[in-house]
Design a protein around this motif. Structure first.
Motif, mmCIF file in Angstrom:
data_model
loop_
_atom_site.group_PDB
_atom_site.id
_atom_site.type_symbol
_atom_site.label_atom_id
_atom_site.label_comp_id
_atom_site.label_asym_id
_atom_site.label_seq_id
_atom_site.Cartn_x
_atom_site.Cartn_y
_atom_site.Cartn_z
ATOM 1 N N UNK A 45 -14.996 -39.380 37.042
ATOM 2 C CA UNK A 45 -16.360 -38.920 37.340
ATOM 3 C C UNK A 45 -17.091 -38.364 36.125
ATOM 4 N N UNK A 46 -16.345 -38.016 35.072
ATOM 5 C CA UNK A 46 -17.000 -37.386 33.916
ATOM 6 C C UNK A 46 -16.867 -38.211 32.633
ATOM 7 N N UNK A 47 -16.133 -39.296 32.686
ATOM 8 C CA UNK A 47 -15.960 -40.134 31.491
ATOM 9 C C UNK A 47 -17.302 -40.596 30.956
ATOM 10 N N UNK A 48 -17.448 -40.499 29.640
ATOM 11 C CA UNK A 48 -18.698 -40.907 29.004
ATOM 12 C C UNK A 48 -19.769 -39.828 28.991
ATOM 13 N N UNK A 49 -19.547 -38.737 29.751
ATOM 14 C CA UNK A 49 -20.540 -37.651 29.797
ATOM 15 C C UNK A 49 -19.976 -36.346 29.244
ATOM 16 N N UNK A 50 -18.702 -36.104 29.457
ATOM 17 C CA UNK A 50 -18.059 -34.864 29.008
ATOM 18 C C UNK A 50 -17.143 -35.170 27.830
ATOM 19 N N UNK A 51 -17.063 -34.208 26.920
ATOM 20 C CA UNK A 51 -16.162 -34.342 25.777
ATOM 21 C C UNK A 51 -15.368 -33.056 25.628
ATOM 22 N N UNK A 52 -14.049 -33.187 25.582
ATOM 23 C CA UNK A 52 -13.192 -32.029 25.389
ATOM 24 C C UNK A 52 -12.654 -32.044 23.963
ATOM 25 N N UNK A 53 -12.583 -30.868 23.366
ATOM 26 C CA UNK A 53 -12.050 -30.746 22.017
ATOM 27 C C UNK A 53 -11.325 -29.409 21.902
ATOM 28 N N UNK A 54 -10.522 -29.293 20.857
ATOM 29 C CA UNK A 54 -9.758 -28.070 20.673
ATOM 30 C C UNK A 54 -9.743 -27.666 19.217
#
Length: 126
Positions: free
Chosen positions: A63-72
């Protein structure tokens, strides 16, 4: 004692962007899973995005692929979730989670992460 300190979230109109961050206190992100689950009113809690820090492996809900980006940032023991093109369906409480290896053991969206944050509200209006 491990503590997850969440910040960010808030309210935005559909199509807008928000950013969440989660700092781990008393815990190092070297080779660990960290990310976010969310729970919308009346719905089950679901995994949103998780990152394994070293080597880098990322997981996203469809549901969030292409819209949300996670990083650390392992040096800061902090994970970030950039949320773009937000939709009303993204409205939920977002919970930060971390665990040494949970995301590597089969289903990353299994809720059996060791540590949970207290949650941050994200509200998207149409």
């Amino acid at each position: 004692q491990v503590q997850l300190v969440e910040s960010g979230g808030g309210s935005v109109q559909a199509g807008g962007s928000l950013n969440l961050s989660c700092a781990a206190i008393g815990y190092t992100l070297t080779s660990a899973c960290m990310g976010y689950f969310r729970q919308a009113p009346g719905k089950d809690r679901e995994g949103v995005a998780v990152i394994y820090t070293r080597p880098k492996i990322v997981y996203y809900a469809d549901a969030v692929k292409g819209r949300f980006t996670i990083s650390a940032d392992a040096a800061k023991n902090t994970v970030y979730l950039q949320m773009n093109s937000l939709k009303p369906d993204d409205t939920a409480i977002y919970y930060c989670v971390t665990d040494r290896s949970r995301c590597l053991a089969g289903n990353w969206q299994d809720e059996e992460y060791t540590y949970w944050g207290q949650g941050a509200q994200v509200t998207v209006s149409s």
